[in-house]
Design a protein around this motif. Structure first.
Motif, PDB file in Angstrom:
ATOM      1  N   ASP A 215      -3.941   4.955  10.594  1.00 44.40           N
ATOM      2  CA  ASP A 215      -4.542   4.942  11.931  1.00 44.40           C
ATOM      3  C   ASP A 215      -6.030   5.250  11.791  1.00 44.40           C
ATOM      4  O   ASP A 215      -6.439   6.402  11.695  1.00 44.40           O
ATOM      5  CB  ASP A 215      -3.857   5.984  12.823  1.00 44.40           C
ATOM      6  CG  ASP A 215      -4.330   5.910  14.268  1.00 44.40           C
ATOM      7  OD1 ASP A 215      -5.269   5.143  14.539  1.00 44.40           O
ATOM      8  OD2 ASP A 215      -3.766   6.624  15.108  1.00 44.40           O
ATOM      9  N   TRP A 216      -6.851   4.222  11.778  1.00 49.74           N
ATOM     10  CA  TRP A 216      -8.288   4.385  11.551  1.00 49.74           C
ATOM     11  C   TRP A 216      -9.034   4.816  12.804  1.00 49.74           C
ATOM     12  O   TRP A 216     -10.230   5.119  12.721  1.00 49.74           O
ATOM     13  CB  TRP A 216      -8.896   3.079  11.036  1.00 49.74           C
ATOM     14  CG  TRP A 216      -8.339   2.626   9.736  1.00 49.74           C
ATOM     15  CD1 TRP A 216      -7.427   1.643   9.516  1.00 49.74           C
ATOM     16  CD2 TRP A 216      -8.654   3.154   8.432  1.00 49.74           C
ATOM     17  NE1 TRP A 216      -7.153   1.521   8.191  1.00 49.74           N
ATOM     18  CE2 TRP A 216      -7.897   2.428   7.483  1.00 49.74           C
ATOM     19  CE3 TRP A 216      -9.509   4.153   7.970  1.00 49.74           C
ATOM     20  CZ2 TRP A 216      -7.952   2.675   6.127  1.00 49.74           C
ATOM     21  CZ3 TRP A 216      -9.579   4.408   6.620  1.00 49.74           C
ATOM     22  CH2 TRP A 216      -8.809   3.677   5.706  1.00 49.74           C
ATOM     23  N   MET A 217      -8.384   4.883  13.951  1.00 56.56           N
ATOM     24  CA  MET A 217      -9.091   5.157  15.202  1.00 56.56           C
ATOM     25  C   MET A 217      -9.141   6.633  15.548  1.00 56.56           C
ATOM     26  O   MET A 217     -10.011   7.065  16.299  1.00 56.56           O
ATOM     27  CB  MET A 217      -8.419   4.388  16.361  1.00 56.56           C
ATOM     28  CG  MET A 217      -8.283   2.894  16.108  1.00 56.56           C
ATOM     29  SD  MET A 217      -9.847   2.114  15.647  1.00 56.56           S
ATOM     30  CE  MET A 217     -10.794   2.385  17.141  1.00 56.56           C
ATOM     31  N   ASP A 218      -8.227   7.450  15.029  1.00 51.88           N
ATOM     32  CA  ASP A 218      -8.186   8.873  15.334  1.00 51.88           C
ATOM     33  C   ASP A 218      -8.379   9.658  14.044  1.00 51.88           C
ATOM     34  O   ASP A 218      -7.762   9.343  13.022  1.00 51.88           O
ATOM     35  CB  ASP A 218      -6.841   9.241  15.985  1.00 51.88           C
ATOM     36  CG  ASP A 218      -6.767  10.715  16.329  1.00 51.88           C
ATOM     37  OD1 ASP A 218      -7.426  11.135  17.298  1.00 51.88           O
ATOM     38  OD2 ASP A 218      -6.056  11.435  15.607  1.00 51.88           O
ATOM     39  N   GLU A 219      -9.230  10.676  14.078  1.00 49.95           N
ATOM     40  CA  GLU A 219      -9.584  11.395  12.846  1.00 49.95           C
ATOM     41  C   GLU A 219      -8.376  12.081  12.216  1.00 49.95           C
ATOM     42  O   GLU A 219      -8.081  11.880  11.038  1.00 49.95           O
ATOM     43  CB  GLU A 219     -10.668  12.440  13.152  1.00 49.95           C
ATOM     44  CG  GLU A 219     -11.055  13.288  11.937  1.00 49.95           C
ATOM     45  CD  GLU A 219     -12.095  14.345  12.268  1.00 49.95           C
ATOM     46  OE1 GLU A 219     -11.970  15.470  11.777  1.00 49.95           O
ATOM     47  OE2 GLU A 219     -13.036  14.022  13.023  1.00 49.95           O
ATOM     48  N   LYS A 220      -7.668  12.875  12.975  1.00 52.92           N
ATOM     49  CA  LYS A 220      -6.532  13.611  12.433  1.00 52.92           C
ATOM     50  C   LYS A 220      -5.437  12.672  11.956  1.00 52.92           C
ATOM     51  O   LYS A 220      -4.893  12.824  10.850  1.00 52.92           O
ATOM     52  CB  LYS A 220      -5.990  14.577  13.492  1.00 52.92           C
ATOM     53  CG  LYS A 220      -4.801  15.400  13.020  1.00 52.92           C
ATOM     54  CD  LYS A 220      -4.324  16.337  14.119  1.00 52.92           C
ATOM     55  CE  LYS A 220      -3.091  17.113  13.679  1.00 52.92           C
ATOM     56  NZ  LYS A 220      -2.600  18.010  14.755  1.00 52.92           N
ATOM     57  N   ALA A 221      -5.096  11.675  12.782  1.00 48.96           N
ATOM     58  CA  ALA A 221      -4.058  10.723  12.397  1.00 48.96           C
ATOM     59  C   ALA A 221      -4.490   9.904  11.183  1.00 48.96           C
ATOM     60  O   ALA A 221      -3.665   9.563  10.327  1.00 48.96           O
ATOM     61  CB  ALA A 221      -3.738   9.803  13.574  1.00 48.96           C
TER      62      ALA A 221
ATOM     63  N   PHE B 227      -3.343   8.509   5.767  1.00 55.76           N
ATOM     64  CA  PHE B 227      -3.897   8.137   4.463  1.00 55.76           C
ATOM     65  C   PHE B 227      -3.314   9.014   3.360  1.00 55.76           C
ATOM     66  O   PHE B 227      -2.918   8.526   2.296  1.00 55.76           O
ATOM     67  CB  PHE B 227      -5.419   8.247   4.485  1.00 55.76           C
ATOM     68  CG  PHE B 227      -6.074   7.726   3.231  1.00 55.76           C
ATOM     69  CD1 PHE B 227      -6.578   6.439   3.187  1.00 55.76           C
ATOM     70  CD2 PHE B 227      -6.178   8.504   2.084  1.00 55.76           C
ATOM     71  CE1 PHE B 227      -7.168   5.940   2.036  1.00 55.76           C
ATOM     72  CE2 PHE B 227      -6.762   8.024   0.928  1.00 55.76           C
ATOM     73  CZ  PHE B 227      -7.252   6.732   0.901  1.00 55.76           C
ATOM     74  N   LEU B 228      -3.260  10.336   3.601  1.00 53.32           N
ATOM     75  CA  LEU B 228      -2.744  11.241   2.573  1.00 53.32           C
ATOM     76  C   LEU B 228      -1.260  10.997   2.321  1.00 53.32           C
ATOM     77  O   LEU B 228      -0.790  11.182   1.192  1.00 53.32           O
ATOM     78  CB  LEU B 228      -2.993  12.692   2.990  1.00 53.32           C
ATOM     79  CG  LEU B 228      -4.460  13.140   2.986  1.00 53.32           C
ATOM     80  CD1 LEU B 228      -4.580  14.565   3.504  1.00 53.32           C
ATOM     81  CD2 LEU B 228      -5.056  13.034   1.581  1.00 53.32           C
TER      82      LEU B 228
END
Length: 767
Positions: free
Chosen positions: A652-658, A663-664
């Motif tokens: 999810d590239w649109m929300d920082e936390k998500a 990615f992790l």
């Protein structure tokens, strides 16, 4: 015209319709001066927020008066009664008439005096504010007066003690000094009064404030008690030193680990001294006693800077105790920035804080060798062994090693067999009992004649047991670790800690690795205490790699490719495989379109990927490096194309936390050891319909590959199997002991108890 019930007077408000528009035209309202009582009550609400603020103002006035003893009496958390008694210089009778008027003070005479202020109070608003929200009485006596004088105040003016009497101060018996009684605090502010639901909380705040000044004001005795209690909640003698004051208030655990510091710098015009705990002491919350020019204040910047200093020497979430007395040139300090004088501003704040923190860091480095750890010398149930591996002997040898037993010594407790556990990992393991592949494929060769042909040849060790680590060279770079200040990462770390399963975490922390049970289902056996568990090491490795990603966020190592790899070619390989396994026609896609879309996303975000994850991609689309999570283990390169492809639709590239979480998790999946096909059957070739012959059983397997024992495919599988088994036993599971926080999800689907030694003994007893 009749007035409707909802109408209000024009000077104070207008009737409004449902949509918020006034019923009448918006005429400008007249500006009027507020009543002085309203002004004073508003000011009192800003200065006296809680009973502890009234106590602070009165206690500072007592110290300003030269007192050597301050006594505090509290009833119902200070809301019913707050009494402060001191032995200072007192107040003259002539000054009592204007004592509680606003801006009457003996501390300053002009605005320029603020640049050299050396007292606690200076505005003359404390007593005035208290008199507007409480019943205030003052009893005072100066050294040259024959009697003490008592006066009562309300709304800043003298009032009679009883109706009909004169408001003038009355002569009474008393000792030198001043006693101020504040009764029924906030009696005329019911909203503020109802906000204090628990008087005990307010009393604890009062004790904390008295304790802070008791630590700082050396030479002044302090005491604080509840009204009606025979004992005192806090009592400090005037002769007590600073260390003794800290011991009485904060305990011996703090005092035993204190180190004294003192530093100054003429360039910034400051001098700092105090006490701080060393690395042996840590709690969950920082205790900072901060005094700037002898004024108890709070500073978020100083507190965070000190916590960063201790973050390098204390365990995770450990916090220190620090008492800091900071003296700055008064011309550099602005004390008039907060109604309750809780904060001050001063010049060169960052430079002064950095200098103090560097000095504390150097002090901690000097005493770092004194850190204390609690250890256990010998594991319970272990026997002494000499260098040759022999157990404790008997007879003369044992007599030489051990002194004669003392007759008064206690007998060794009896050890029950059902409580014995294996504590030495070098002992024989269950994997050594498995038959070797060579032995099962063919009969053992006959022994040569004349060399004991009647003896059974010793079985060979399994080649998987002797697997060695991969021959990888690492390069060390001189890069300082980057502290993570991102709120999203801190929240993700907190979510892992909240989901922890404590019993399972303890089991992993003290487990003994038994062996890999099933490579196909990725199962391994571990021993925890007297229990045997089956662990889905794929699930456990995923959880571990995800937690490593959160812990080392922004500080990953890098696996570099030389030469670089074509990103689009890798994505095309993965996309082609995905297209081949699609069963539903509605899920079909164009390979080139998908490859270009994912490649564009990754190239566009290459700077962020390099900074946070060490994933380096050139502007032209060449893959230079990928993150290194675990030293000594190379992730399966055959999974690299699929890992890169999933970074497009599954992150999810649109929300920082998500974004960071997804990615992790994809990175953790990439690092999980792959599922390998089983060993080649004894016939030497893969049989039709076997796991080896099935397409897609192992990523990277192609059609028509030679799977015989002499073929390159088998050799590659055998080498990879050795490396995976070695990494599971010598890298992952040892790392689980120290860094894995076992979650509740892992408890539900990743571990199974298969045997309990005590339970087995009960079965054998019935047989």
């Amino acid at each position: 015209m009749a007035t409707e019930p909802m109408d209000v007077d024009a000077p104070t408000g207008l009737k409004r319709k449902a949509d918020g528009e006034p019923a009448e035209s918006r005429a400008p309202r007249r500006i009027r001066a507020l009543d002085p009582d309203v002004v004073n009550r508003i000011a009192a609400g800003e200065i006296i927020v809680a009973p502890v603020h009234a106590l602070k103002e009165l206690m500072e006035n007592a110290v300003d008066a030269g007192s050597t003893s301050v006594e505090v009496l509290v009833k119902e958390g200070g809301l019913k009664l707050l009494q402060i008694t001191d032995n200072g210089c007192g107040i003259r009778k002539e000054d009592l008439a204007i004592l509680c008027e606003r801006h009457t003070t003996s501390k300053i005479t002009s605005f320029e005096d603020l640049t050299s202020i050396s007292t606690y109070g200076f505005r003359g608003e404390a007593l005035a504010s208290i008199s507007h929200i409480a019943h205030l009485s003052v009893t005072t006596k100066t050294a040259d007066s024959d009697v003490a004088w008592r006066a009562h105040f309300l709304d800043g003016k003298l009032v009679p003690a009883k109706p009909g009497q004169s408001p003038a101060p009355k002569a009474t018996a008393g000792r030198n000094g001043t006693q101020i009684c504040v009764e029924d605090l906030f009696f005329n502010v019911p909203t503020r009064r109802r906000a204090f639901r628990y008087p005990s909380d307010e009393y604890n705040k009062i004790i904390d404030m008295v304790g802070r000044y008791a630590v700082h004001c050396e030479g002044v005795a302090f005491s604080c008690k509840k009204h009606g209690d025979p004992g005192t909640g806090l009592s400090i003698q005037a002769s007590a030193k600073t260390v003794d004051r800290i011991r009485q208030i904060h305990g011996a655990n703090v005092t035993n680990e204190l180190l004294e510091f003192s530093t100054s710098e003429d360039r910034w015009g400051f001098q700092a001294d105090g006490f701080a705990t060393n690395a042996n002491y840590h709690v969950k919350k920082t205790t900072l006693l901060l005094f700037i020019n002898h004024r108890c204040v709070e500073s978020t910047h100083i507190k965070k800077a000190i916590e960063q200093v201790y973050a390098a020497v204390l365990p995770k979430n450990g916090r220190p105790f620090v008492y800091l007395n900071l003296n700055i040139d008064p011309a550099r300090v602005d004390v008039n920035v907060h109604p309750t004088k809780r904060e001050v501003h001063f010049l060169n704040e960052d430079e002064i804080i950095q200098s103090i923190c560097e000095h504390i860091r150097s002090k901690l480095a000097e005493v770092d060798t004194s850190r204390t750890f609690l250890t256990q010398m010998v594991l319970p149930g272990m026997q002494w062994e000499d260098k040759d591996g022999a157990g404790a002997g008997t007879g003369a040898d044992e007599a030489e090693r051990s002194p004669a037993p003392d007759a008064s010594a206690k007998k060794r407790p009896r050890r029950n067999s059902n409580n014995l556990v294996r504590t030495d990992t070098s002992l024989r393991k269950i994997t050594s009992m498995f038959p070797t592949a060579a032995a099962s494929a063919s009969a053992a060769p006959a022994a040569p004649a004349g060399e004991g042909s009647d003896r059974t040849p010793a079985p060979e060790l399994d080649e998987d047991v002797l697997a060695m680590p991969e021959d990888v060279q690492y390069e060390t770079v001189d890069r300082e670790p980057t502290p993570c200040r991102l709120t999203s990462i801190k929240e993700l770390r907190a979510e892992v800690r909240e989901d922890i399963h404590h019993d399972l975490t303890e089991a992993f922390a003290g487990h003994t690795f038994v062996g890999v049970v099933d490579e196909q289902r990725r199962l391994a056996a571990i021993q925890g205490g007297v229990k045997l568990y089956l662990v889905d090491y794929g699930f456990a490795c995923f959880e571990y790699c995800y937690q490593v990603g959160l812990t080392d966020f922004g500080n990953f190592g890098a696996i570099r490719f030389n030469p670089t790899l074509d990103l689009r070619e890798l994505l095309r390989i993965a996309a082609t495989r995905e297209k081949e396994v699609i069963e539903s026609p509605g899920e079909d896609f164009e390979v080139d379109v998908l490859v270009e879309r994912v490649a564009s996303q990754l190239v566009e975000r290459r700077e962020m990927l390099l900074e946070y994850f060490s994933l380096e991609i050139t502007p032209t689309g060449d893959l230079v490096s990928i993150p290194l999570l675990i030293k000594g283990y190379t992730p399966p390169v055959v999974k690299l194309p699929k890992f890169l492809l999933r970074l497009g639709p599954y992150v999810d590239w649109m929300d920082e936390k998500a974004c960071f979480e997804t990615f992790l998790r994809e990175l953790a999946s990439f690092y999980v050891p792959e599922t390998l096909p089983p060993s080649i059957p004894s016939g030497g070739e893969a049989e039709e319909g076997s796991a080896e012959a099935k397409e897609g059983e192992w990523e990277g397997e192609g059609e028509g590959e030679d799977l015989s024992r002499d073929g390159p495919m088998y050799q590659e599988l055998s080498r990879r199997r050795k490396n995976v088994r070695w990494a599971i036993e010598h890298i992952f599971f040892p790392a689980f002991k120290s860094r894995l926080l076992a979650t509740k999800a892992l408890m539900k689907g990743g571990i199974l108890e298969v045997a309990d030694l005590k339970g087995l003994y009960r079965v054998f007893e019935r047989c």
